[in-house]
Design an enzyme around this catalytic site. Structure first.
Site, short mmCIF file in Angstrom:
data_model
loop_
_atom_site.label_atom_id
_atom_site.label_comp_id
_atom_site.label_asym_id
_atom_site.label_seq_id
_atom_site.Cartn_x
_atom_site.Cartn_y
_atom_site.Cartn_z
N HIS A 126 40.65 41.46 32.37
CA HIS A 126 39.52 41.68 33.27
C HIS A 126 40.12 41.90 34.67
CE1 HIS A 126 35.95 40.46 35.61
NE2 HIS A 126 35.24 40.58 34.51
N ASP A 203 42.98 32.94 31.15
CA ASP A 203 41.62 33.23 31.57
C ASP A 203 40.71 33.00 30.37
OD1 ASP A 203 39.18 34.46 31.97
OD2 ASP A 203 40.01 36.37 32.66
N GLN A 206 35.87 34.31 28.64
CA GLN A 206 35.18 34.88 27.49
C GLN A 206 35.26 33.98 26.26
OE1 GLN A 206 32.54 37.13 26.38
NE2 GLN A 206 33.53 37.81 28.25
N LYS A 229 28.86 31.71 31.30
CA LYS A 229 28.98 32.36 30.01
C LYS A 229 28.83 31.36 28.86
CE LYS A 229 31.53 36.26 31.74
NZ LYS A 229 32.79 36.98 31.87
N CYS A 367 34.71 45.89 33.60
CA CYS A 367 35.71 45.32 34.52
C CYS A 367 37.09 45.31 33.89
CB CYS A 367 35.34 43.90 34.96
SG CYS A 367 33.82 43.81 35.89
C1 LIG Z 1 33.50 37.24 32.89
C2 LIG Z 1 34.95 37.30 32.89
C3 LIG Z 1 35.68 37.07 34.06
C4 LIG Z 1 35.05 36.86 35.40
O1 LIG Z 1 34.27 35.72 35.45
P1 LIG Z 1 33.38 35.39 36.73
O2 LIG Z 1 32.44 34.37 36.24
O3 LIG Z 1 32.72 36.68 37.13
O4 LIG Z 1 34.30 34.90 37.80
C5 LIG Z 1 37.05 37.08 33.96
N1 LIG Z 1 37.67 37.29 32.78
C6 LIG Z 1 37.01 37.50 31.64
C7 LIG Z 1 37.76 37.70 30.38
C8 LIG Z 1 35.63 37.52 31.65
O5 LIG Z 1 34.96 37.74 30.53
#
Ligand SMILES: *Cc1c(COP(=O)(O)O)cnc(C)c1O
Length: 409
Positions: A126, A203, A206, A229, A367
């Site tokens: 992302h 990260d 997701q 999320k 993104c």
């Molecule tokens: C949604 C997402 C982000 C960004 O998260 P925010 O809540 O907008 O800061 C980063 N990485 C992944 C894999 C995502 O799905």
């Protein structure tokens, strides 16, 4: 008690008031869960309760309301700690979300990297796990290298092996790709990085709605996620860092809450976690993040995983019956995200037509422009399923996509 291996989706759907509304004259079919999840009544109630009964600033007042709010906020931190099997509460930094957490770590590494150092990023990140590191490399002279992926949207680990060296200081990779649904083998990635003395940031934005990661077992150095999320509110998230790392990193923002003592000559910083929590945080959000975790745990991640895999298999099978439809992200370890295109049709046009039928999907680059460049496409249509979606909704999606194809082809 709902905590069984199977999941009673009709009962669960009643927990989400938004699912009964109509959009464009049709019952909402919400398939944009990878962008943000919907919120159960328990989380909504928690937010109303906070502002109705005990709204106050935390960690400062001696008065009872402030104490109540502080207790609730700190108990949410413990809930988050236990959910992710984190050893110490002070390793849980409450942030405004994943993006904030990554920027905090990238900023901190500014003092630890120099020319000649290398950092590795995966090809399926992302933007929020790319841009802060590019900014870091510009500041420090470190070099950013990319772990490639194959046509299936799976990282090529043999290439990762070749990229790792004594120069590698940091590796950052997502747990699950938001654009492809690929589950990355992060345990292996972490182990290999540690063998070379490099730290790893994962990260998890997701991942945490689909699975429950055990951060001690993974031995990860940093793990970031967002509450929104995983059924919680926007504007709050978690940064986990091993205590030894968090102690080494300098503060990110200066202000109230993060200090021990301030004078114009010298300021000393507060202990963890407050060193990284400058200013009044999203108090209500933090508490509601805890409520979201309670809710998900009550359903149980085993049941969620099993049910979502069923939805994924069914959706994949049904969508592939549409001629000219291609799915991006076809690795065997996948969550319930289906990214696709139909030959000769722009994803945006499909998104617009299915929306007229009340179906919310995402279209665009999600993104993750480098992934789109890899496949040489402008974007995809992405349907992402949560545990409250149903097979009937998959059928509705498939029918709507067929209709869009007929209108557009
Ligand atoms: C949604 C997402 C982000 C960004 O998260 P925010 O809540 O907008 O800061 C980063 N990485 C992944 C894999 C995502 O799905």
């Amino acid at each position: 008690m709902r905590k069984t291996m199977t999941l009673d989706v009709q009962t669960i759907r009643k927990d989400f008031p938004i699912l009964s509304r109509e959009v464009n004259g049709h019952r909402l079919v919400y398939l944009d869960n990878a962008a943000t999840s919907q919120k159960p009544q328990a989380v909504i109630d928690c937010i109303v309760d906070y502002y109705s009964r005990y709204n106050a600033n935390i960690h400062r007042g001696v008065h009872s309301l402030s104490q109540e709010a502080t207790d609730a906020y700190e108990s949410a931190r413990k809930k988050i700690r236990d959910h992710f099997n984190i050893k110490h509460s002070e390793e849980v930094i409450l942030t405004s979300g994943t993006t904030h957490g990554i920027n905090l770590v990238a900023h901190g590494f500014g003092t630890l990297l120099s020319q000649g150092d290398e950092v590795l990023v995966s090809a399926m990140e992302h933007h929020s796990n790319i841009v802060p590191w590019q900014m870091l490399c510009e500041r420090t002279g470190a070099q950013l290298k990319v772990i490639p992926m194959n046509e299936e949207g799976v990282l090529i680990l043999s290439e990762y092996d070749k990229l790792l060296s004594e120069r590698t200081k940091l590796v950052f990779v997502n747990h699950i790709s938001n654009a492809l649904g690929t589950i990355n083998p992060i345990a292996t990635i972490i182990e290999k990085a540690h063998d070379r003395g490099a730290a790893v940031l994962v990260d998890g934005a997701q991942a945490c709605s689909h699975i429950r990661p055990d951060l001690q077992a993974l031995d990860v150095d940093f793990y970031v996620t967002s509450a929104h999320k995983m059924c919680g509110p926007t504007g709050v998230g978690m940064l986990y860092g091993k205590r030894s790392w968090l102690e080494q990193l300098p503060p990110y923002q200066g202000g109230g809450e993060m200090i021990k003592e301030v004078s114009f000559e010298k300021t000393t910083y507060a202990d963890l976690p407050h060193k990284f929590e400058a200013g009044t945080p999203n108090i209500c959000g933090g508490i509601a993040f805890g409520a979201a975790i309670d809710y998900l745990q009550e359903i149980g991640f085993e049941a969620i995983e099993a049910y979502e895999q069923e939805l994924l298999e069914y959706a994949t099978e049904q969508l592939l019956q549409i001629e000219g439809l291609k799915i991006y992200g076809t690795g065997k370890d996948k969550t319930s995200v289906v990214s696709f295109n139909i030959e000769g049709i722009h994803p945006y046009d499909i998104g617009t037509i299915v929306d007229k039928l009340g179906i919310a999907v995402r279209t665009g680059h999600h993104c993750a422009q480098p992934i789109m460049d890899f496949y040489k496409i402008p974007g995809t249509v992405r349907a992402s399923f949560a545990f409250y979606n149903t097979k009937e909704e998959v059928d509705q999606l498939v029918a709507a996509v067929k209709k869009a194809k007929m209108m557009l082809a």
